[in-house]
Design a protein around this motif. Structure first.
Motif: not given
Length: 329
Positions: A140, A155-156, A158, A175-176, A190-192, A196
């Motif tokens: 993360t 930025d990435k 969780e 985020a996202a 959680r950013q994937e 998001l």
């Protein structure tokens, strides 16, 4: 003034070089073992700067065909690693420097920020000056504004946020291309790469487009709400207390699977480990599994899968391949 600047630059260079050496050791050398992995974990834990440098260089390595071409060829010829080591370290550091320079040239001026990062399988807790707390899961990256401590970017990865109430200073997480605004609450983000997810554990938050685009609607989320946002859509559902407990199990170093597809469970475990689970086919991926596992215990997971589901488990290099092929079947 110049002396201080030179000292800072030298320290940064040392960190970059050491990070590159670790990447070379893990990716190229054939004597990598658990002891070396423990040494790397200890070095990463010494400072967030170590983790950030390592993640940045590792990403540069993975995206650069030139570095991949320097690996030992399959026909048996071997490079002299003592001579190759500094070449690879300098190449990785140079690639990282080019990427960072390019970012600062292209990016607009932004407030001063501090970056925090966890390595694969890592876990960290940040306590902010306003009484808020942010808990970072595996792999993360989080940035916090030094000018406004209640403004952060995920930025990435969780993170679990426990935000102190302050009606005059809303806390925001971007985020996202989405922004979450809260006054005081507890929620998980959680950013994937393509999605998001925001889950509310207490209080309420507003999820909206960071750019204020009318094409992407906003939503007010309350206790139990779970929102999944992509580039073009947002879906809000309700989660049971049991599902929320399972979702937060990583804070205790656990993963809880309640009738989960094997493919999904394997993907979740892969987020925490360098040794990856590979599901051979769709039929195997669709098998259902349940149980509680340590995030770093791949062996226990594969043992249960083999014994309960009767599948074949085969080690292939750094991967563990799982296929629906029973012994004698």
């Amino acid at each position: 003034m110049s002396d201080a600047g030179e000292t800072i630059l030298t320290a940064a260079d040392d960190i970059e070089t050491r990070a590159a050496e670790w990447i070379v050791a893990r990716r190229v050398r054939d004597d990598w073992d658990d002891a070396r992995a423990a040494e790397l974990d200890a070095w990463l834990a010494q400072s967030p700067a170590h983790t950030v440098a390592y993640l940045r260089l590792d990403n540069a390595w993975g995206r650069t065909a030139r570095l991949a071409a320097l690996r030992p060829p399959a026909h048996g010829f071997r490079f002299s690693l003592p001579r190759l080591w500094p070449v690879l370290a300098k190449a990785a550091a140079a690639l990282s420097a080019i990427a960072v320079i390019g970012y600062f040239v292209a990016a607009p001026q932004s407030p001063r920020e501090r970056t925090y990062a966890t390595a694969l399988g890592g876990h960290d807790v940040l306590k902010l000056s306003d009484g808020s707390q942010v808990e970072l899961d595996t792999d993360t990256v989080l940035r916090i504004s030094l000018d406004d401590k209640r403004k952060v970017w995920l930025d990435k990865g969780e993170a679990y946020f426990q935000i102190a109430h302050d009606p005059h200073h809303p806390f925001t997480v971007t985020a996202a291309n989405r922004k979450v605004t809260v006054l005081g609450t507890k929620f998980l983000m959680r950013q994937e790469p393509q999605r998001l997810e925001v889950s509310v554990m207490e209080g309420r938050v507003r999820l909206e487009s960071a750019e204020g685009s009318g094409q992407q609607r906003s939503a007010l989320l309350t206790l139990g709400d779970d929102a999944v946002a992509t580039k073009t859509a947002m879906v809000v559902t309700r989660k049971t207390p049991r599902a929320r407990t399972e979702e937060m199990a990583w804070r205790r170093g656990l993963l809880i699977f309640d009738q989960r597809a094997l493919g999904d469970a394997a993907a979740e475990l892969n987020r925490y480990n360098t040794r990856k689970l590979v599901i051979a086919d769709k039929q195997t991926a669709a098998l259902i599994i349940g149980g509680t596992f340590r995030t770093n215990d791949v062996e226990a997971f594969t043992r249960v899968v083999r014994e309960i589901l009767g599948v074949r488990v085969e080690a292939r290099g750094d991967d563990i391949v799982i296929s629906q092929s029973r012994v004698g079947g």
